[in-house]
Design a protein around this motif. Sequence first.
Motif, short mmCIF file in Angstrom:
data_model
loop_
_atom_site.label_atom_id
_atom_site.label_comp_id
_atom_site.label_asym_id
_atom_site.label_seq_id
_atom_site.Cartn_x
_atom_site.Cartn_y
_atom_site.Cartn_z
N VAL A 46 0.84 -1.20 0.00
CA VAL A 46 0.00 0.00 0.00
C VAL A 46 0.88 1.25 0.00
O VAL A 46 0.62 2.21 -0.72
N GLN A 50 0.79 4.36 -2.62
CA GLN A 50 0.69 5.76 -2.22
C GLN A 50 1.90 6.56 -2.71
O GLN A 50 1.78 7.74 -3.03
N LEU A 74 -5.88 -3.34 0.39
CA LEU A 74 -5.97 -1.95 0.80
C LEU A 74 -6.58 -1.84 2.19
O LEU A 74 -7.35 -2.71 2.61
N PHE A 79 -8.71 4.39 0.91
CA PHE A 79 -7.50 4.63 0.13
C PHE A 79 -7.75 5.82 -0.79
O PHE A 79 -8.76 5.86 -1.49
N GLN A 109 -10.77 -2.10 -1.98
CA GLN A 109 -10.77 -0.66 -2.26
C GLN A 109 -12.07 -0.01 -1.81
O GLN A 109 -13.16 -0.48 -2.11
#
Length: 190
Positions: A46, A50, A74, A79, A109
């Motif tokens: 993750v 990002q 996620l 997210f 997600q």
Amino acid sequence: MKRRSVGVTAIMRLLGSLAEVSAKPALTEMQSICPGPAEYREVWSVADLQGITVSMLADNSPDLKYRQCADIELPAAGFFPIGRHPNGQIVSGGFRGEYLGQGFRISGQRPVAGVNERFGLFRELTGARISNLHIENTQYVGTDSAGALASTITGATLEDLTLTNIAVRSTNEQAGALAGSISGSSLNRI
């Protein structure tokens, strides 16, 4: 005799510790086993996802190349889409690079609570190439453009994508399993 057994015990503990350490591959060892072109940046987590937004903003280069190296779950807290930084900065024009999923999945997600804006793994795709990626367990209910892959897709090439268990709904804008809107793009084996 007692001294000898303490020595053997100490050696056994040391060997056990060494075996435990050697059983866990170092990050550099893990990264060296990631398939795909070496010139592509690796995505393992993750934090790496990002980091794509951070790189896009810092390098002013939304056309970077990435290859996913593991399945990624996620966080349940949500997210921010790639192209939208948590501080509110948005990459103008969205992601224009390449993302090779390499058969790995991205799962779980959902939007960050209290943030109701464009939703998708990528905020926007413009002229990007996304391939061989599995997206599953996506949930969104809101008022903006939304899709599991991106809110809007323009002039992109999408190949070998699978979507499983996608629930996306928008009350005021366009929404779809893949994207809120798609124009001038090539879709193969979706």
